[in-house]
Design a protein around this motif. Sequence first.
Motif, PDB file in Angstrom:
ATOM      1  N   TRP A 121       0.903  -1.222  -0.090  1.00 50.09           N
ATOM      2  CA  TRP A 121      -0.005   0.143  -0.006  1.00 50.09           C
ATOM      3  C   TRP A 121       0.663   1.198  -0.094  1.00 50.09           C
ATOM      4  O   TRP A 121       0.560   2.292  -0.773  1.00 50.09           O
ATOM      5  CB  TRP A 121      -0.840  -0.100   1.177  1.00 50.09           C
ATOM      6  N   LYS A 125       0.605   4.343  -2.737  1.00 50.64           N
ATOM      7  CA  LYS A 125       0.613   5.452  -2.529  1.00 50.64           C
ATOM      8  C   LYS A 125       1.656   6.473  -3.295  1.00 50.64           C
ATOM      9  O   LYS A 125       1.577   7.796  -3.497  1.00 50.64           O
ATOM     10  CB  LYS A 125       0.441   5.841  -1.002  1.00 50.64           C
ATOM     11  N   ASP A 129       1.169   9.418  -5.751  1.00 49.50           N
ATOM     12  CA  ASP A 129       1.713  10.744  -5.608  1.00 49.50           C
ATOM     13  C   ASP A 129       2.755  11.257  -6.499  1.00 49.50           C
ATOM     14  O   ASP A 129       2.740  12.342  -6.959  1.00 49.50           O
ATOM     15  CB  ASP A 129       2.329  10.974  -4.265  1.00 49.50           C
ATOM     16  N   HIS A 151      -7.120   7.612  -1.732  1.00 44.12           N
ATOM     17  CA  HIS A 151      -5.968   8.048  -1.440  1.00 44.12           C
ATOM     18  C   HIS A 151      -5.939   9.907  -1.709  1.00 44.12           C
ATOM     19  O   HIS A 151      -5.356  10.477  -0.993  1.00 44.12           O
ATOM     20  CB  HIS A 151      -4.730   7.711  -2.222  1.00 44.12           C
TER      21      HIS A 151
END
Length: 314
Positions: A121, A125, A129, A151
Amino acid sequence: MPVRIPDNLPAAEILESENIFVMSETRAANQDIRPMRVLILNLMPNKIETETQLLRLLGNTPLQVDVDLLRIHDKESKHTSIDHMNTFYRDFEHVRHNNYDGLIITGAPLGQIDFEDVVYWEHIKEIIDWSQEHVTSVLFLCWAAHAGLFHLYGINRSLLEQKRSGVFNHTRTSEPHPLLRGFDDEFFAPHSRYAEVNINDLHQHAEIEVLAQSPEAGAYIALSRNNRNLFVMGHPEYQKNTLNDEYQRDLGLGINPKIPSNYYRDNDPSQEPIARWHSHGSLLVSNWLNYYVYQLTPYDLSDMSAMTPWETKK
């Protein structure tokens, strides 16, 4: 691809209002063209099957597309040989300094696991990003769509009592819209998932626009207001027998799954499945590449700040 027309042709304004991509002779003469660079983060177990499905859709556009394949980790896959992975896939560390026109993040068999409990996870992320600064547009599919909404926008999903599997009828909620150019008023799309994002949460979020939905399957297509993130809650890339393969697999595991809805002729698994989503699946990916990648991305990928806002293209 655009239709090139004489400068100041009266039809231009009408065609542009209908989201028909036209280009003046002056603009065409000064346009630089290069291949689109698309990165695919493949989270599905059978890598080769998913590669083929996605490349088939990308290959339906007249644009030239250069593809890089990305893996989430270098652990051995149960369904794909290590030789294949090492030969054709790249690690994130090898691409993190690159910019791309498009990124596709696939679904994953993680529908019943909390996001924070997914072993990779934090890596997911990190890539999401990174994409907001290094990619012109991101296409999130199924589980990835739920993960991206959670997210980026804090919109969580809820687990379903039973897996939603089948081919469902959808309607457009926005007209006209470039992403839905050429779509029928109603169209079919396959779903295969254990969770769902509440459609009211999507409609009420100021940064999200829902473009297509189903009374049975909920939201199908949602787009961020800045046009960078496209969330597709189903599987437009699935081939005719994919849902059948999943159904037979689940039967073999003793899960006692429901028969996929609206899929087999006469709703009888002994009969042949009916594919009724391929045209709209291809159109969706082609429109994404055209309107949200090709028309917005900078010619020089080293300068993502030069990305053209969509408002100037309408």
